[in-house]
Design an enzyme around this catalytic site. Structure first.
Site, PDB file in Angstrom:
ATOM      1  N   LYS A  31       0.836  -1.272   0.160  1.00  0.00           N
ATOM      2  CA  LYS A  31      -0.086  -0.083  -0.062  1.00  0.00           C
ATOM      3  C   LYS A  31       1.118   1.272  -0.075  1.00  0.00           C
ATOM      4  O   LYS A  31       0.628   2.063  -0.703  1.00  0.00           O
ATOM      5  CB  LYS A  31      -0.986  -0.059   1.195  1.00  0.00           C
ATOM      6  CG  LYS A  31      -1.901  -1.034   1.421  1.00  0.00           C
ATOM      7  CD  LYS A  31      -3.226  -0.870   2.351  1.00  0.00           C
ATOM      8  CE  LYS A  31      -2.379  -0.879   3.649  1.00  0.00           C
ATOM      9  NZ  LYS A  31      -1.959  -2.542   4.043  1.00  0.00           N
TER      10      LYS A  31
ATOM     11  N   ARG B 264     -10.214   0.564   8.686  1.00  0.00           N
ATOM     12  CA  ARG B 264     -10.175  -0.694   9.137  1.00  0.00           C
ATOM     13  C   ARG B 264     -10.993  -1.463   9.696  1.00  0.00           C
ATOM     14  O   ARG B 264     -10.894  -2.624  10.118  1.00  0.00           O
ATOM     15  CB  ARG B 264      -8.609  -0.757   9.887  1.00  0.00           C
ATOM     16  CG  ARG B 264      -7.560  -1.171   9.167  1.00  0.00           C
ATOM     17  CD  ARG B 264      -6.307  -0.701  10.028  1.00  0.00           C
ATOM     18  NE  ARG B 264      -5.100  -1.701   9.979  1.00  0.00           N
ATOM     19  CZ  ARG B 264      -4.000  -1.049   9.458  1.00  0.00           C
ATOM     20  NH1 ARG B 264      -4.195   0.178   8.958  1.00  0.00           N
ATOM     21  NH2 ARG B 264      -3.071  -1.771   9.555  1.00  0.00           N
TER      22      ARG B 264
ATOM     23  N   ARG C 190      11.011  -7.144   5.033  1.00  0.00           N
ATOM     24  CA  ARG C 190      10.576  -5.791   5.449  1.00  0.00           C
ATOM     25  C   ARG C 190      11.363  -5.646   6.577  1.00  0.00           C
ATOM     26  O   ARG C 190      11.636  -4.544   7.218  1.00  0.00           O
ATOM     27  CB  ARG C 190       9.216  -5.474   5.291  1.00  0.00           C
ATOM     28  CG  ARG C 190       8.880  -3.840   5.509  1.00  0.00           C
ATOM     29  CD  ARG C 190       7.342  -3.501   5.076  1.00  0.00           C
ATOM     30  NE  ARG C 190       6.307  -3.619   6.329  1.00  0.00           N
ATOM     31  CZ  ARG C 190       5.231  -3.571   6.451  1.00  0.00           C
ATOM     32  NH1 ARG C 190       4.565  -3.050   5.221  1.00  0.00           N
ATOM     33  NH2 ARG C 190       4.471  -3.518   7.402  1.00  0.00           N
TER      34      ARG C 190
ATOM     35  N   ARG D 280      10.245  -1.221  12.256  1.00  0.00           N
ATOM     36  CA  ARG D 280       9.118  -1.168  12.901  1.00  0.00           C
ATOM     37  C   ARG D 280       9.119  -2.336  13.924  1.00  0.00           C
ATOM     38  O   ARG D 280       9.389  -3.535  13.342  1.00  0.00           O
ATOM     39  CB  ARG D 280       8.191  -1.247  11.880  1.00  0.00           C
ATOM     40  CG  ARG D 280       7.931  -0.155  11.217  1.00  0.00           C
ATOM     41  CD  ARG D 280       6.555  -0.327  10.357  1.00  0.00           C
ATOM     42  NE  ARG D 280       5.351  -1.005  10.627  1.00  0.00           N
ATOM     43  CZ  ARG D 280       4.535  -0.799  10.021  1.00  0.00           C
ATOM     44  NH1 ARG D 280       4.350  -0.271   8.832  1.00  0.00           N
ATOM     45  NH2 ARG D 280       3.255  -1.756  10.648  1.00  0.00           N
TER      46      ARG D 280
ATOM     47  N   ARG E  88      -1.297  -9.201  13.596  1.00  0.00           N
ATOM     48  CA  ARG E  88      -1.921  -8.072  12.729  1.00  0.00           C
ATOM     49  C   ARG E  88      -2.614  -9.021  11.524  1.00  0.00           C
ATOM     50  O   ARG E  88      -3.798  -8.353  10.944  1.00  0.00           O
ATOM     51  CB  ARG E  88      -0.455  -7.481  12.065  1.00  0.00           C
ATOM     52  CG  ARG E  88      -0.024  -6.331  13.199  1.00  0.00           C
ATOM     53  CD  ARG E  88       1.020  -5.937  12.741  1.00  0.00           C
ATOM     54  NE  ARG E  88       1.156  -5.072  11.587  1.00  0.00           N
ATOM     55  CZ  ARG E  88       2.570  -5.298  10.908  1.00  0.00           C
ATOM     56  NH1 ARG E  88       3.426  -5.833  11.210  1.00  0.00           N
ATOM     57  NH2 ARG E  88       2.491  -4.537   9.896  1.00  0.00           N
TER      58      ARG E  88
HETATM   59  P1  AMP Z   1      -0.021   0.136   9.416  1.00  0.00           P
HETATM   60  O1  AMP Z   1       1.346   0.954   9.224  1.00  0.00           O
HETATM   61  O2  AMP Z   1      -1.094   0.577   8.484  1.00  0.00           O
HETATM   62  O3  AMP Z   1       0.493  -1.052   9.075  1.00  0.00           O
HETATM   63  O4  AMP Z   1      -0.470   0.219  10.870  1.00  0.00           O
HETATM   64  C1  AMP Z   1       0.458  -0.053  12.013  1.00  0.00           C
HETATM   65  C2  AMP Z   1      -0.731  -0.113  13.027  1.00  0.00           C
HETATM   66  O5  AMP Z   1      -1.237   1.118  13.504  1.00  0.00           O
HETATM   67  C3  AMP Z   1      -1.727  -1.157  13.111  1.00  0.00           C
HETATM   68  O6  AMP Z   1      -1.293  -2.606  13.468  1.00  0.00           O
HETATM   69  C4  AMP Z   1      -2.590  -0.645  14.075  1.00  0.00           C
HETATM   70  O7  AMP Z   1      -2.269  -0.826  15.441  1.00  0.00           O
HETATM   71  C5  AMP Z   1      -2.284   0.984  13.976  1.00  0.00           C
HETATM   72  N1  AMP Z   1      -3.309   1.634  12.967  1.00  0.00           N
HETATM   73  C6  AMP Z   1      -3.308   2.175  11.825  1.00  0.00           C
HETATM   74  N2  AMP Z   1      -4.404   2.657  11.108  1.00  0.00           N
HETATM   75  C7  AMP Z   1      -5.207   2.093  12.025  1.00  0.00           C
HETATM   76  C8  AMP Z   1      -6.754   2.202  11.955  1.00  0.00           C
HETATM   77  N3  AMP Z   1      -7.400   2.664  10.960  1.00  0.00           N
HETATM   78  N4  AMP Z   1      -7.672   1.720  12.902  1.00  0.00           N
HETATM   79  C9  AMP Z   1      -7.062   1.302  14.232  1.00  0.00           C
HETATM   80  N5  AMP Z   1      -5.576   1.084  14.220  1.00  0.00           N
HETATM   81  C10 AMP Z   1      -4.758   1.532  13.191  1.00  0.00           C
END
Ligand code: AMP
Length: 192
Positions: A14, A89, A128, A134, A146
């Site tokens: 993404k 989400r 990654r 991260r 996740r």
């Molecule tokens: P990402 O970078 O999109 O993989 O997001 C990393 C983490 O941020 C996720 O595992 C969640 O803990 C939190 N997060 C990101 N976007 C959301 C969302 N829309 N709703 C809830 N938690 C989020």
């Protein structure tokens, strides 16, 4: 205004593809994950709240995430549109986004979903983890959670957009330029 939701499991690509959509359509990229990580780095109250959820690979509560997203949109009054990456989400977030956009006389044009099979996703995430820095990429249990959270809570959001005729799937494996072209084509061919 063109608003796009870029959708897919962790490791679907993404972030990479959002950058290409931004370049082509001059949109603002809003990644809720990036915004949370920035808040953690800056030790804000929001960052402190989000950290424990993120470290465990769980979702940050809807109310907090929705409020944050809305204020990010409002912080860009001159935007031509947004690419929402990692949001919505949950179905609750999708409903909140729709009513927020409706109140501004705007709407989502389309959800673009990147389709990548599980074996490819695991390989990408392992890779990654070596470079992303991260914490949630480094721990296999957190990664597994996740993916589980994605399947349980997030995957149904695709059905929400599909029901409203706003869903397009793109195969997310192969050459990055080819994937971008597929995304552009899916978006441009989308009616709404
Ligand atoms: P990402 O970078 O999109 O993989 O997001 C990393 C983490 O941020 C996720 O595992 C969640 O803990 C939190 N997060 C990101 N976007 C959301 C969302 N829309 N709703 C809830 N938690 C989020």
């Amino acid at each position: 205004m063109i608003h796009i939701v870029l959708f897919g499991p962790p490791g679907a690509g993404k972030g990479t593809q959002a950058a290409r959509l931004v370049e082509r359509y001059k949109l603002i990229h809003l990644s809720t994950g990036d915004i949370f990580r920035r808040n953690i780095k800056d030790s804000t109250e929001l960052g402190k709240l989000a950290k424990s959820y993120m470290d465990a690979g769980n979702l940050v509560p809807d109310e907090v995430t929705i409020k944050m997203l809305e204020s990010e949109v409002e912080a860009h009054p001159r935007a031509k549109g947004f690419i929402f990456d990692g949001f919505p989400r949950t179905e609750k977030q999708a409903l909140a986004l729709d009513s927020f956009l409706t109140s501004r006389n705007e709407k989502i044009k389309c959800m673009l979903a990147l389709i990548v099979d599980d074996a490819e996703l695991s390989a990408r995430l392992l890779n990654r983890a070596k470079t992303s820095g991260r914490a949630d990429d480094a721990d296999p249990e957190v990664v597994a959670n996740r993916i589980d959270v994605y399947k349980r809570e997030t995957a149904p959001v695709a059905e929400y957009y599909n029901k409203h005729g706003k869903y397009a799937e793109v195969y997310g494996v192969g050459n990055m330029d080819d994937i971008s072209k597929r995304l552009f084509k899916a978006l441009e061919e989308h009616e709404q």
